[in-house]
Write a protein that holds these residues in place. Structure first.
Motif, mmCIF file in Angstrom:
data_model
loop_
_atom_site.group_PDB
_atom_site.id
_atom_site.type_symbol
_atom_site.label_atom_id
_atom_site.label_comp_id
_atom_site.label_asym_id
_atom_site.label_seq_id
_atom_site.Cartn_x
_atom_site.Cartn_y
_atom_site.Cartn_z
ATOM 1 N N ALA A 14 0.670 -1.169 0.128
ATOM 2 C CA ALA A 14 0.073 -0.150 0.066
ATOM 3 C C ALA A 14 0.733 1.393 0.107
ATOM 4 O O ALA A 14 0.284 2.369 -0.170
ATOM 5 C CB ALA A 14 -0.890 -0.006 1.202
ATOM 6 N N ALA A 15 2.245 1.056 0.337
ATOM 7 C CA ALA A 15 3.068 2.227 0.386
ATOM 8 C C ALA A 15 3.116 3.389 -0.828
ATOM 9 O O ALA A 15 2.860 4.441 -0.856
ATOM 10 C CB ALA A 15 4.336 2.204 0.688
ATOM 11 N N GLU A 16 2.959 2.538 -2.179
ATOM 12 C CA GLU A 16 3.005 3.458 -3.252
ATOM 13 C C GLU A 16 1.601 4.094 -3.337
ATOM 14 O O GLU A 16 1.657 5.297 -3.936
ATOM 15 C CB GLU A 16 3.164 2.216 -4.612
ATOM 16 N N VAL A 17 0.620 3.532 -3.218
ATOM 17 C CA VAL A 17 -0.762 4.009 -3.153
ATOM 18 C C VAL A 17 -0.794 5.461 -2.230
ATOM 19 O O VAL A 17 -1.019 6.405 -2.398
ATOM 20 C CB VAL A 17 -1.925 3.209 -3.007
ATOM 21 N N VAL A 18 -0.371 5.209 -0.879
ATOM 22 C CA VAL A 18 -0.384 6.117 0.076
ATOM 23 C C VAL A 18 0.218 7.447 -0.348
ATOM 24 O O VAL A 18 0.260 8.648 -0.282
ATOM 25 C CB VAL A 18 0.046 5.546 1.374
ATOM 26 N N LYS A 19 1.766 6.960 -0.992
ATOM 27 C CA LYS A 19 2.665 8.083 -1.543
ATOM 28 C C LYS A 19 1.875 8.862 -2.705
ATOM 29 O O LYS A 19 1.955 10.247 -2.620
ATOM 30 C CB LYS A 19 3.930 7.523 -1.892
ATOM 31 N N ALA A 20 1.413 7.966 -3.550
ATOM 32 C CA ALA A 20 0.697 8.788 -4.709
ATOM 33 C C ALA A 20 -0.498 9.608 -4.134
ATOM 34 O O ALA A 20 -0.589 10.739 -5.138
ATOM 35 C CB ALA A 20 0.406 7.630 -5.858
ATOM 36 N N ARG A 52 -7.225 14.096 1.170
ATOM 37 C CA ARG A 52 -6.514 13.677 -0.264
ATOM 38 C C ARG A 52 -6.713 12.203 -0.377
ATOM 39 O O ARG A 52 -7.129 11.745 -1.571
ATOM 40 C CB ARG A 52 -5.019 13.920 -0.003
ATOM 41 N N GLY A 53 -6.784 11.234 0.705
ATOM 42 C CA GLY A 53 -7.073 9.995 0.372
ATOM 43 C C GLY A 53 -8.583 9.815 -0.011
ATOM 44 O O GLY A 53 -8.764 8.917 -1.044
ATOM 45 N N ARG A 54 -9.450 10.388 0.483
ATOM 46 C CA ARG A 54 -10.750 10.156 0.118
ATOM 47 C C ARG A 54 -10.865 10.515 -1.289
ATOM 48 O O ARG A 54 -11.537 9.855 -2.196
ATOM 49 C CB ARG A 54 -11.758 11.008 0.957
ATOM 50 N N GLN A 55 -10.318 11.622 -1.895
ATOM 51 C CA GLN A 55 -10.691 12.114 -3.223
ATOM 52 C C GLN A 55 -9.742 11.247 -3.908
ATOM 53 O O GLN A 55 -10.443 10.689 -5.191
ATOM 54 C CB GLN A 55 -10.046 13.459 -3.359
ATOM 55 N N TYR A 56 -8.581 10.760 -3.756
ATOM 56 C CA TYR A 56 -8.002 9.588 -4.436
ATOM 57 C C TYR A 56 -8.881 8.368 -4.908
ATOM 58 O O TYR A 56 -8.707 7.898 -5.907
ATOM 59 C CB TYR A 56 -6.597 9.357 -3.850
ATOM 60 N N VAL A 57 -9.370 7.919 -3.853
ATOM 61 C CA VAL A 57 -9.951 6.602 -3.797
ATOM 62 C C VAL A 57 -11.125 6.957 -4.505
ATOM 63 O O VAL A 57 -11.614 6.280 -5.482
ATOM 64 C CB VAL A 57 -10.216 6.086 -2.529
ATOM 65 N N SER A 58 -11.933 8.000 -4.389
ATOM 66 C CA SER A 58 -13.139 8.171 -5.006
ATOM 67 C C SER A 58 -12.966 8.358 -6.704
ATOM 68 O O SER A 58 -13.749 8.065 -7.557
ATOM 69 C CB SER A 58 -13.965 9.384 -4.629
ATOM 70 N N GLN A 59 -11.951 9.100 -7.150
ATOM 71 C CA GLN A 59 -11.576 9.349 -8.414
ATOM 72 C C GLN A 59 -11.225 8.008 -9.176
ATOM 73 O O GLN A 59 -11.274 7.551 -10.391
ATOM 74 C CB GLN A 59 -10.571 10.373 -8.682
ATOM 75 N N SER A 60 -10.133 7.303 -8.338
ATOM 76 C CA SER A 60 -9.420 6.255 -8.858
ATOM 77 C C SER A 60 -9.922 4.538 -8.873
ATOM 78 O O SER A 60 -9.875 3.902 -9.608
ATOM 79 C CB SER A 60 -8.091 5.702 -8.179
ATOM 80 N N TYR A 61 -11.012 4.628 -8.105
ATOM 81 C CA TYR A 61 -11.755 3.447 -7.774
ATOM 82 C C TYR A 61 -13.093 3.504 -7.836
ATOM 83 O O TYR A 61 -13.847 2.508 -7.411
ATOM 84 C CB TYR A 61 -11.314 2.626 -6.479
ATOM 85 N N SER A 62 -13.747 4.411 -8.652
ATOM 86 C CA SER A 62 -15.207 4.471 -8.684
ATOM 87 C C SER A 62 -15.792 3.570 -9.693
ATOM 88 O O SER A 62 -14.711 3.077 -10.321
ATOM 89 C CB SER A 62 -15.720 6.058 -9.178
ATOM 90 N N TRP A 63 -16.869 3.367 -9.578
ATOM 91 C CA TRP A 63 -17.363 2.376 -10.742
ATOM 92 C C TRP A 63 -16.847 2.567 -12.059
ATOM 93 O O TRP A 63 -16.556 2.009 -12.894
ATOM 94 C CB TRP A 63 -18.774 2.107 -10.796
ATOM 95 N N LYS A 64 -17.360 4.085 -12.415
ATOM 96 C CA LYS A 64 -16.810 4.531 -13.665
ATOM 97 C C LYS A 64 -15.298 4.185 -14.020
ATOM 98 O O LYS A 64 -14.918 3.844 -15.101
ATOM 99 C CB LYS A 64 -17.079 5.903 -13.866
ATOM 100 N N ALA A 65 -14.321 4.546 -13.139
ATOM 101 C CA ALA A 65 -13.084 4.475 -13.283
ATOM 102 C C ALA A 65 -12.542 3.162 -13.703
ATOM 103 O O ALA A 65 -11.947 2.622 -14.548
ATOM 104 C CB ALA A 65 -12.087 5.014 -12.140
#
Length: 82
Positions: A14-20, A52-65
């Motif tokens: 998870a380190a890479e995702v947390v950093k990104a 920032r984590g919430r925004q990243y997850v909602s953009q990167s892992y939404s059903w549409k994405a």
């Protein structure tokens, strides 16, 4: 509304995702206690990391994405004939 900031060690995937995402702190296992104390002592930084984590997850892992990524993967496998 904000998310929850994350504290992970460099040894986990998870380190890479947390950093990104800038969603928390990535530390060496030996530095975990100091990092946790730092996080507790800085509530404003915690709130910002969580957001920032919430925004990243909602953009990167939404059903549409996820659906877009899957369609792209299928197109790639089929040489663009989808």
């Amino acid at each position: 509304m904000h998310g929850t900031p994350v504290l992970v060690t460099e040894e986990v995937g998870a380190a890479e995702v947390v950093k990104a995402a800038g969603a928390g702190m990535v530390v060496k296992a030996a530095e975990l206690q100091v990092a946790l104390e730092t996080m507790i002592d800085n509530p404003n930084a915690l709130k910002a990391m969580g957001e920032r984590g919430r925004q990243y997850v909602s953009q990167s892992y939404s059903w549409k994405a996820v659906a877009t990524d899957m369609v792209d993967a299928y197109r790639s496998c089929l040489g663009g004939n989808l």
